[in-house]
Design an enzyme around this catalytic site. Structure first.
Site, short mmCIF file in Angstrom:
data_model
loop_
_atom_site.label_atom_id
_atom_site.label_comp_id
_atom_site.label_asym_id
_atom_site.label_seq_id
_atom_site.Cartn_x
_atom_site.Cartn_y
_atom_site.Cartn_z
CB SER A 99 55.47 -10.99 21.61
OG SER A 99 55.24 -10.33 22.84
CD GLU A 128 40.22 2.95 27.59
OE1 GLU A 128 40.24 3.52 26.49
OE2 GLU A 128 40.93 3.31 28.55
CE LYS A 130 49.47 -5.31 22.21
NZ LYS A 130 50.25 -4.15 22.03
CB CYS A 153 56.91 2.30 24.80
SG CYS A 153 56.15 1.19 23.61
CB CYS A 179 53.31 4.77 26.10
SG CYS A 179 53.62 2.99 26.16
CE LYS A 235 49.60 -2.00 24.52
NZ LYS A 235 50.54 -1.15 23.78
NE ARG A 269 55.95 -4.15 27.70
CZ ARG A 269 55.22 -3.96 28.79
NH1 ARG A 269 55.76 -4.16 29.98
NH2 ARG A 269 53.97 -3.55 28.68
C1 PBG Z 1 53.29 -0.46 22.48
C2 PBG Z 1 53.02 -1.83 22.01
C3 PBG Z 1 53.29 -3.02 22.71
C4 PBG Z 1 52.87 -4.06 21.89
C5 PBG Z 1 52.38 -3.50 20.71
N1 PBG Z 1 52.46 -2.11 20.83
C6 PBG Z 1 53.97 -3.31 23.96
C7 PBG Z 1 53.66 -2.73 25.24
O1 PBG Z 1 52.61 -2.16 25.49
O2 PBG Z 1 54.56 -2.86 26.07
C8 PBG Z 1 52.97 -5.53 22.24
C9 PBG Z 1 52.83 -6.49 21.13
C10 PBG Z 1 53.27 -7.87 21.43
O3 PBG Z 1 53.52 -8.26 22.58
O4 PBG Z 1 53.35 -8.62 20.46
N2 PBG Z 1 53.84 0.34 21.50
#
Ligand code: PBG
Length: 322
Positions: A274, A233, A248, A122, A130, A195, A205
């Site tokens: 985040s 999963e 996550k 992504c 992705c 996830k 993002r």
């Molecule tokens: C995808 C990825 C994401 C995060 C880690 N790996 C973002 C998404 O799925 O949009 C998010 C991590 C975060 O919010 O700290 N490569």
């Protein structure tokens, strides 16, 4: 007057006894620190929603990695922001790409640092999804082929562990086979197994410039309403050869962490993402909560729920408090 016979308060009376009966203790080894590396030179772009974090070019990344190591944090998780994005995320499959450069530079400057790399497209595609698209959807099986190329670039650059986060079906088996066939049998896979399609990724993002340009990620990431599906999963990823299972986000998914840990007894990681970090920072800035207290409380509770490893933007700050 009623006299309770059993008094739980006896073991809470002073710090000494509370320290003795504490069930969950954080330590520096629990944490992985995420870093954003951007193409270019001498770049430090502070991420406004994530105080203390910046997009860093490789040259500026190295002092930061040294500082992370000085704090006693032994592992970093890398996200790359390439110079050019295209439909298939070519930068991620190039030995000259941003992540390849970053891994080589870190392993050169701080060889002891355990480098984990995000494996996903992504940040590298111009559409922000992705993997490559077919009829407006991410093409699962075409993505698997590219994921193998991506991990081999990272493996050749010296990565210690790979962390696939794209939620493609079969990604762990494909990556394991790809690594093994090229002689990288020693590189573990930490799978973003459960996830969720979460609003908590908002600040990331912006930081990784990876927001989808149309639609959303609900076609591959999980529905926050589901927990049985998380078990399927995780089970599939274990069967396919994942070494570490990740859940996550973390704070809103403690039940999933607990359930996965209890059921599969696997090394389990949780990603305090985040949005979780930004919410705490923002409320603390306004004086509405006590920053350090909430930081320690959230991390302790994520560990209590069953996480052996916590990926957190607080890693450096929490290390100072331990
Ligand atoms: C995808 C990825 C994401 C995060 C880690 N790996 C973002 C998404 O799925 O949009 C998010 C991590 C975060 O919010 O700290 N490569």
């Amino acid at each position: 007057m009623f006299k309770p016979y059993y008094r739980l308060r006896r073991l809470r009376r002073c710090p000494q006894i509370r320290n003795m009966v504490r069930e969950t203790v954080l330590c520096r080894d629990d944490f992985i620190f995420p870093l954003f590396v951007i193409a270019g030179k001498n770049i430090v772009n502070p991420i406004s929603s994530m105080p203390g974090h910046s997009q860093l070019s490789v040259d500026r990344l190295i002092p930061e990695v040294k500082d992370v190591w000085k704090h006693g944090i032994q592992s970093v998780l890398l996200f790359g922001i390439p110079e050019h994005k295209d439909a298939v995320g070519s930068d991620a499959t190039s030995d000259k790409g941003i992540i390849a450069q970053a891994i080589r530079a870190i392993k050169d400057a701080v060889p002891e640092m355990y480098v984990v790399s995000d494996v996903c497209f992504c940040e590298y595609t111009d559409h922000g999804h992705c993997g490559p698209l077919k009829n407006g959807e991410v093409d699962n099986d075409a993505t698997l082929e590219l994921l193998v190329k991506q991990v081999l670039v990272q493996a050749r650059s010296g990565v210690d562990m790979v962390a696939p986060s794209g939620m493609m079906d079969g990604m762990i088996a494909a990556i394991r086979e790809g690594l093994d066939e090229s002689g990288f049998t020693h590189i573990p896979i930490m799978s973003y197994a459960a996830k969720y399609a979460s609003g908590f990724y908002g600040p990331f993002r912006v930081a990784a410039q990876s927001a989808p340009q149309f639609g959303d990620r609900k076609g591959y990431q999980m529905d926050p309403a589901n927990s049985n599906e998380a078990m399927r999963e995780v089970e599939q990823d274990i069967e396919e050869g994942a070494d570490i299972i990740m859940i996550k986000p973390a704070m809103a998914y403690l039940d999933v962490i607990y359930r996965v840990k209890t059921q599969y007894l696997m090394p389990t990681a949780a990603y305090q993402v985040s949005g979780e970090f930004s919410m705490i920072k923002a409320a603390a800035e306004r004086g509405w909560i006590d920053h350090d207290r909430i930081m320690l409380e959230t991390l302790t509770c994520i560990k209590r729920a069953g996480a052996d490893i916590i990926i957190t933007y607080f890693a450096k700050e929490v290390a100072d408090k331990l």
